[in-house]
Design a protein around this motif. Structure first.
Motif, PDB file in Angstrom:
ATOM      1  N   GLY A   1      -7.729   7.716   4.914  1.00 51.01           N
ATOM      2  CA  GLY A   1      -7.503   9.233   4.677  1.00 51.01           C
ATOM      3  C   GLY A   1      -8.498  10.067   5.111  1.00 51.01           C
ATOM      4  O   GLY A   1      -8.370  11.486   5.202  1.00 51.01           O
ATOM      5  N   LEU A   2      -9.819   9.619   5.280  1.00 50.11           N
ATOM      6  CA  LEU A   2     -10.940  10.456   5.826  1.00 50.11           C
ATOM      7  C   LEU A   2     -10.814  10.682   7.112  1.00 50.11           C
ATOM      8  O   LEU A   2     -10.598   9.779   7.658  1.00 50.11           O
ATOM      9  N   PRO A   3     -11.390  11.797   7.641  1.00 50.23           N
ATOM     10  CA  PRO A   3     -11.434  12.084   8.942  1.00 50.23           C
ATOM     11  C   PRO A   3     -12.613  11.102   9.893  1.00 50.23           C
ATOM     12  O   PRO A   3     -12.268  10.922  10.939  1.00 50.23           O
TER      13      PRO A   3
ATOM     14  N   LYS B   1       7.522   4.425   5.781  1.00 52.39           N
ATOM     15  CA  LYS B   1       8.790   4.110   5.693  1.00 52.39           C
ATOM     16  C   LYS B   1       9.051   3.145   6.892  1.00 52.39           C
ATOM     17  O   LYS B   1       8.928   3.491   8.186  1.00 52.39           O
ATOM     18  N   PRO B   2       8.861   1.803   6.290  1.00 54.54           N
ATOM     19  CA  PRO B   2       8.798   0.803   7.402  1.00 54.54           C
ATOM     20  C   PRO B   2      10.030   0.556   8.454  1.00 54.54           C
ATOM     21  O   PRO B   2       9.764   0.340   9.676  1.00 54.54           O
TER      22      PRO B   2
ATOM     23  N   TYR C   1       0.987  -1.148   0.056  1.00 54.82           N
ATOM     24  CA  TYR C   1       0.151  -0.032  -0.198  1.00 54.82           C
ATOM     25  C   TYR C   1       0.767   1.457  -0.006  1.00 54.82           C
ATOM     26  O   TYR C   1       0.435   2.296  -0.746  1.00 54.82           O
ATOM     27  N   GLY C   2       2.067   1.172   0.755  1.00 47.19           N
ATOM     28  CA  GLY C   2       2.746   2.397   1.072  1.00 47.19           C
ATOM     29  C   GLY C   2       4.152   2.776   0.220  1.00 47.19           C
ATOM     30  O   GLY C   2       4.843   3.479   1.335  1.00 47.19           O
ATOM     31  N   PRO C   3       4.419   2.397  -0.788  1.00 45.82           N
ATOM     32  CA  PRO C   3       5.595   2.872  -1.278  1.00 45.82           C
ATOM     33  C   PRO C   3       5.634   4.300  -1.463  1.00 45.82           C
ATOM     34  O   PRO C   3       4.522   4.844  -1.836  1.00 45.82           O
ATOM     35  N   LEU C   4       6.772   4.969  -0.958  1.00 46.77           N
ATOM     36  CA  LEU C   4       6.945   6.433  -0.778  1.00 46.77           C
ATOM     37  C   LEU C   4       6.221   7.058   0.143  1.00 46.77           C
ATOM     38  O   LEU C   4       6.665   8.181   0.710  1.00 46.77           O
ATOM     39  N   ILE C   5       5.127   6.501   0.597  1.00 49.95           N
ATOM     40  CA  ILE C   5       4.379   7.137   1.824  1.00 49.95           C
ATOM     41  C   ILE C   5       4.371   6.613   3.154  1.00 49.95           C
ATOM     42  O   ILE C   5       3.833   6.993   4.168  1.00 49.95           O
TER      43      ILE C   5
ATOM     44  N   ARG D   1      -0.346   9.989  11.706  1.00 50.53           N
ATOM     45  CA  ARG D   1       0.919  10.169  12.442  1.00 50.53           C
ATOM     46  C   ARG D   1       1.822   9.363  11.242  1.00 50.53           C
ATOM     47  O   ARG D   1       3.259   9.861  11.298  1.00 50.53           O
ATOM     48  N   ASP D   2       1.684   8.040  10.798  1.00 52.33           N
ATOM     49  CA  ASP D   2       2.679   7.427  10.404  1.00 52.33           C
ATOM     50  C   ASP D   2       2.670   7.409   8.726  1.00 52.33           C
ATOM     51  O   ASP D   2       3.732   7.009   8.185  1.00 52.33           O
ATOM     52  N   PHE D   3       1.718   7.964   8.051  1.00 52.31           N
ATOM     53  CA  PHE D   3       1.785   7.895   6.666  1.00 52.31           C
ATOM     54  C   PHE D   3       1.775   9.144   6.152  1.00 52.31           C
ATOM     55  O   PHE D   3       1.191  10.237   6.572  1.00 52.31           O
TER      56      PHE D   3
END
Length: 245
Positions: free
Chosen positions: A149-151, A54-55, A48-52, A161-163
């Motif tokens: 990403g939605l509130p 940092k594992p 899900y998170g390449p670039l967004i 916090r993490d993404f």
């Protein structure tokens, strides 16, 4: 809770965040702390998170990525990537050599091609995904949108916090409609194809049963909650995607 499940023979803790059907968000740094205390390594599916995400900055020892998806970006390769810390590199390198599973030349070339446009594509996937999720959240037919990403997402603050951003992948639940109606909706889509392997340029939509892939806690649908679907927002025009919905 994880600490109670750890055993002396536990060697690896596998994590994925967000979950690719329910979009629940894990507190990876907290889980990694517990795993390391118990002598285990943490392996994360970071597709899900390449670039967004940092594992390695969050305690992960080995990061795996289905490069078939966002890194390839064009639905024309099948490839997996492994990234490691310095401490785990030699063990991973040796296992890859012993198993004989290096990629082919063409696959590596196509992944390198995809990396060149990854940041640009992810920005558009993010824009489209948020726009579609916000639109669906206002629809009377929809009872829940699962987009971190939605509130409105229950773990939105943890996600922030993490993404460093989002992607085009999210889920939603309809009210209780008959299966024939859901089939008709999916068959009537002009821009959304049906397929599991998201991350390409085209938009996708599939129906899924979250509980079918859960072995510990079943997904709590709740009263009045009907079919669950997952969308991957591709690179098409956002207004066209909304019009198709």
């Amino acid at each position: 809770e994880l600490e109670k499940l750890m055993r002396p023979e536990t060697k690896v803790v596998f994590v994925e965040s967000p979950a690719s059907l329910s979009f629940e968000v894990m507190d990876i740094p907290a889980l990694a702390k517990v795993a390391h205390k118990g002598g285990a390594k943490v392996i994360m599916d970071n597709t899900y998170g390449p670039l967004i995400y940092k594992p390695f900055e969050n305690g992960v020892d080995v990061s795996i990525n289905a490069a078939t998806k966002y890194i390839g970006g064009h639905s024309d390769i099948m490839l997996g990537l492994i990234a490691t810390t310095r401490e785990t590199y030699r063990d991973i390198k040796r296992s890859v050599a012993e198993l004989g599973c290096p990629p082919g030349n063409d696959d590596a070339y196509l992944a390198l091609r995809g990396l060149r446009t990854l940041s640009v594509r992810l920005r558009q996937h993010e824009r489209a995904g948020l726009a579609l999720a916000a639109w669906l959240e206002k629809r009377p037919e929809v009872v829940r949108v699962m987009h971190p990403g939605l509130p409105s997402h229950p773990q939105h603050e943890l996600f922030k916090r993490d993404f460093k951003g989002t992607t085009g992948l999210f889920g939603f639940q309809l009210k209780e409609f008959p299966q024939e109606a859901v089939d008709a909706m999916l068959n009537g889509m002009q821009l959304y194809a049906m397929g599991f392997s998201w991350g390409g340029f085209e938009s996708l939509m599939i129906q899924n049963n979250i509980s079918s892939v859960r072995s510990v806690d079943k997904w709590k649908y709740g009263d009045g909650y009907g079919p669950t679907l997952r969308i991957h927002a591709g690179l098409e025009d956002i207004e066209d995607l909304i019009a198709d919905l």
